[in-house]
Design a protein around this motif. Structure first.
Motif, PDB file in Angstrom:
ATOM      1  N   LEU A  92       0.825  -1.207   0.000  1.00 42.00           N
ATOM      2  CA  LEU A  92       0.000   0.000   0.000  1.00 42.00           C
ATOM      3  C   LEU A  92       0.862   1.262   0.000  1.00 42.00           C
ATOM      4  O   LEU A  92       0.536   2.253  -0.674  1.00 42.00           O
ATOM      5  N   CYS A 110      -5.578   1.090  -3.096  1.00 43.58           N
ATOM      6  CA  CYS A 110      -5.857  -0.346  -3.030  1.00 43.58           C
ATOM      7  C   CYS A 110      -5.848  -0.971  -4.427  1.00 43.58           C
ATOM      8  O   CYS A 110      -5.263  -2.044  -4.632  1.00 43.58           O
ATOM      9  N   VAL A 115      -5.218  -4.968  -4.209  1.00 41.09           N
ATOM     10  CA  VAL A 115      -5.879  -5.573  -3.045  1.00 41.09           C
ATOM     11  C   VAL A 115      -7.293  -5.033  -2.950  1.00 41.09           C
ATOM     12  O   VAL A 115      -7.635  -4.029  -3.580  1.00 41.09           O
ATOM     13  N   SER A 116      -8.109  -5.652  -2.125  1.00 45.30           N
ATOM     14  CA  SER A 116      -9.491  -5.215  -1.968  1.00 45.30           C
ATOM     15  C   SER A 116      -9.532  -3.893  -1.203  1.00 45.30           C
ATOM     16  O   SER A 116      -8.611  -3.555  -0.458  1.00 45.30           O
ATOM     17  N   VAL A 117     -10.626  -3.138  -1.379  1.00 40.33           N
ATOM     18  CA  VAL A 117     -10.734  -1.827  -0.734  1.00 40.33           C
ATOM     19  C   VAL A 117     -10.851  -1.942   0.783  1.00 40.33           C
ATOM     20  O   VAL A 117     -10.660  -0.955   1.496  1.00 40.33           O
ATOM     21  N   PRO A 177      -6.789  -2.166   3.458  1.00 41.33           N
ATOM     22  CA  PRO A 177      -5.901  -1.255   4.185  1.00 41.33           C
ATOM     23  C   PRO A 177      -6.267  -1.037   5.633  1.00 41.33           C
ATOM     24  O   PRO A 177      -5.412  -0.635   6.438  1.00 41.33           O
TER      25      PRO A 177
END
Length: 217
Positions: free
Chosen positions: A19, A41, A46-48, A51
């Motif tokens: 991130l 993201c 990666v998925s929202v 993080p």
């Protein structure tokens, strides 16, 4: 700074680092205000929801990077001032290192100074700034024994280096017909300015009468 991009959907063993790399790339392209956490993201693949295991929001992600920037400044400035034992030359080396840091770590520089982070919410940033002063204030203190004068000298040297760093990045010196618009030349200009400011401070101290309290006669 070279930022490695990862394919969308790839599993990350180091989510935090992924991130941060994505955010640095976005800052480089759009500035510290030009992206959302969701975009970071997507850039990291990666998925929202990912993080929130590490960062409460976009500012928390930027604050982590700003703290990284302070650590890098600390490393660079410590190495710079170690090249001499003379305080004037130490300030000159610091000023040159400041310009180079701004040129080589553009995204970290922009996050530190332009992201608008509330330092009251991120004590690690105040600590990072204080650590830099801990390196530099003893140096100006050898030129200006009065603490207020030493602090003022440090602010003037750092301000001059900061301004020259911005001039370099924006091509201002060349735009106005000036010479010396390369990184190396701007570093030397910053070093000369630091020497001049240190010299002015020494002259001021030498010509200012010392006021002594009147004792009993």
């Amino acid at each position: 700074m070279t930022v490695k991009r990862r394919p969308t959907g790839q599993h990350h063993g180091d989510l935090r680092n992924a991130l941060e790399e994505a955010a640095l790339a976005l800052v480089s392209e759009r500035g510290p205000h030009g992206f959302t956490l969701a975009e970071a993201c997507r850039r990291a693949g990666v998925s929202v929801s990912a993080p929130y295991k590490h960062f409460a929001d976009r500012d928390a992600l930027l604050a982590s990077l700003a703290a990284q920037g302070f650590r890098e400044q600390h490393r660079r400035f410590t190495a710079a001032v170690a090249t001499s034992e003379d305080p004037t030359e130490q300030l000159a080396a610091f000023a040159a290192a400041y310009v180079r840091y701004a040129a080589e770590e553009r995204a970290l520089f922009d996050i530190t100074f332009s992201a608008g982070l509330d330092r009251a919410h991120y004590p690690e940033l105040a600590a990072g700034g204080a650590a830099l002063f801990d390196i530099l204030l003893p140096i100006t203190g050898r030129i200006a024994p009065d603490r207020a004068d030493a602090f003022d000298l440090l602010v003037r040297v750092a301000s001059a280096a900061h301004g020259l760093a911005l001039f370099l990045r924006q091509g201002i010196l060349g735009a106005f017909g000036g010479e010396g618009d390369s990184l190396a030349e701007t570093e030397e200009r910053a070093a000369r300015t630091a020497r001049a400011l240190a010299g002015q401070q020494r002259e001021t101290a030498a010509t200012t009468p010392v006021t002594r309290p009147h004792g009993p006669r």
